[in-house]
Design an enzyme around this catalytic site. Structure first.
Site, PDB file in Angstrom:
ATOM      1  N   LYS A  98       8.538   6.435   5.268  1.00 30.06           N
ATOM      2  CA  LYS A  98       8.934   5.106   4.807  1.00 30.06           C
ATOM      3  C   LYS A  98      10.403   4.900   5.154  1.00 30.06           C
ATOM      4  CE  LYS A  98       7.634   2.631   0.622  1.00 30.06           C
ATOM      5  NZ  LYS A  98       7.673   2.773  -0.831  1.00 30.06           N
TER       6      LYS A  98
HETATM    7  C1  E4P Z   1       6.425  -0.168  -2.173  1.00 27.60           C
HETATM    8  O1  E4P Z   1       6.160   0.680  -1.368  1.00 27.60           O
HETATM    9  C2  E4P Z   1       7.430  -0.022  -3.239  1.00 27.60           C
HETATM   10  O2  E4P Z   1       7.422   1.318  -3.671  1.00 27.60           O
HETATM   11  C3  E4P Z   1       7.150  -0.855  -4.452  1.00 27.60           C
HETATM   12  O3  E4P Z   1       6.040  -1.703  -4.273  1.00 27.60           O
HETATM   13  C4  E4P Z   1       8.342  -1.495  -5.057  1.00 27.60           C
HETATM   14  O4  E4P Z   1       7.962  -2.250  -6.183  1.00 27.60           O
HETATM   15  P1  E4P Z   1       8.990  -2.768  -7.297  1.00 27.60           P
HETATM   16  O5  E4P Z   1       9.624  -4.009  -6.791  1.00 27.60           O
HETATM   17  O6  E4P Z   1       8.120  -3.040  -8.489  1.00 27.60           O
HETATM   18  O7  E4P Z   1       9.978  -1.649  -7.513  1.00 27.60           O
END
Ligand code: E4P
Length: 230
Positions: free
Chosen positions: A84
């Site tokens: 990622k």
């Molecule tokens: C995606 O890969 C992220 O980990 C996640 O969806 C972030 O979500 P949040 O905005 O609730 O932290």
């Protein structure tokens, strides 16, 4: 549409996997921070042992060489690891170099269709627009999903739109209708999707009616037997 769990919690992953609906997992440094007693590597390896779907492990370096070093390390942990990488100029270069090395990536922190288009061109396998965080600042997060899905479809780009930062079950329905290939959800939203007050009410009523019917059948069988004896 594929459904991923957005968590680093092993028990949550085991639970949703047992339901037979888990297609992959996304983690991030914040989610890892909620776990205890394990290194990030250990968590990622454990998750990859539960699901064969894509498991995202996020780099924290902000320079290209640092991202490459962390990502190459993650990619060796299991075959289904996706690195990622945050959307940025350095992130684009890192993703393009990962692609050349055959390492799959998930471009995270996407907030516009143009960022997604660039990430797709750089070779990201997954594009993660954050709908909830856009809604939080009074923008329409789902618009980015719709636009990006259309761009990917029109231009036949080899990537998938992964709706992230999902805050409620309606986001999942809207993402599915927009043609998002994947959505990643916190555990609570999987539970909310499975539940409906009328389902709960119906289960209680059916059980009650079944027990009443059984009691009536038993009583009638007993009175039939008593009549035979007399
Ligand atoms: C995606 O890969 C992220 O980990 C996640 O969806 C972030 O979500 P949040 O905005 O609730 O932290």
């Amino acid at each position: 549409m594929k459904l991923f769990l957005d968590t680093a919690d092993i028990q949550e992953i085991r639970t949703v996997n047992a339901w037979g609906v888990l297609d992959g997992v996304t983690t991030n440094p914040t989610l890892f921070g909620k776990t205890q007693g394990m290194t990030y590597d250990e968590v990622i390896k454990l998750i990859c042992g539960i699901t064969k779907g894509p498991v995202s492990a996020e780099v924290v370096a902000d320079d290209v060489e640092g991202m490459l070093k962390e990502g190459r390390h993650f990619a060796k942990l299991a075959d289904n690891v996706y690195v990622k990488v945050p959307m940025s100029e350095n992130g684009l270069e890192a993703m393009s170099r990962f692609r050349a090395e055959g390492i799959r990536t998930n471009c995270t922190l996407i907030f516009s269709a143009n960022q997604g288009l660039l990430a797709a061109k750089a070779g990201a396998s997954l594009l993660s627009p954050f709908v909830g965080r856009l809604d939080d600042i009074n923008e329409e997060g789902m618009t980015v999903i719709r636009e990006l899905v259309e761009i990917v479809t029109i231009h036949e780009l080899e990537t998938e739109v992964l709706t992230a930062s999902v805050r409620h079950p309606r986001h999942v329905t809207d993402a599915a209708l927009a043609g998002s290939h994947i959505a990643t959800l916190p555990f609570k939203i999987f539970q909310q999707m499975a539940s409906h007050p009328l389902t709960d009410k119906g289960i209680v009523q059916f059980k009650k009616d079944w027990e009443a019917a059984r009691a009536a059948a038993d009583a009638s069988a007993k009175s039939g037997a008593a009549k035979k004896e007399s």
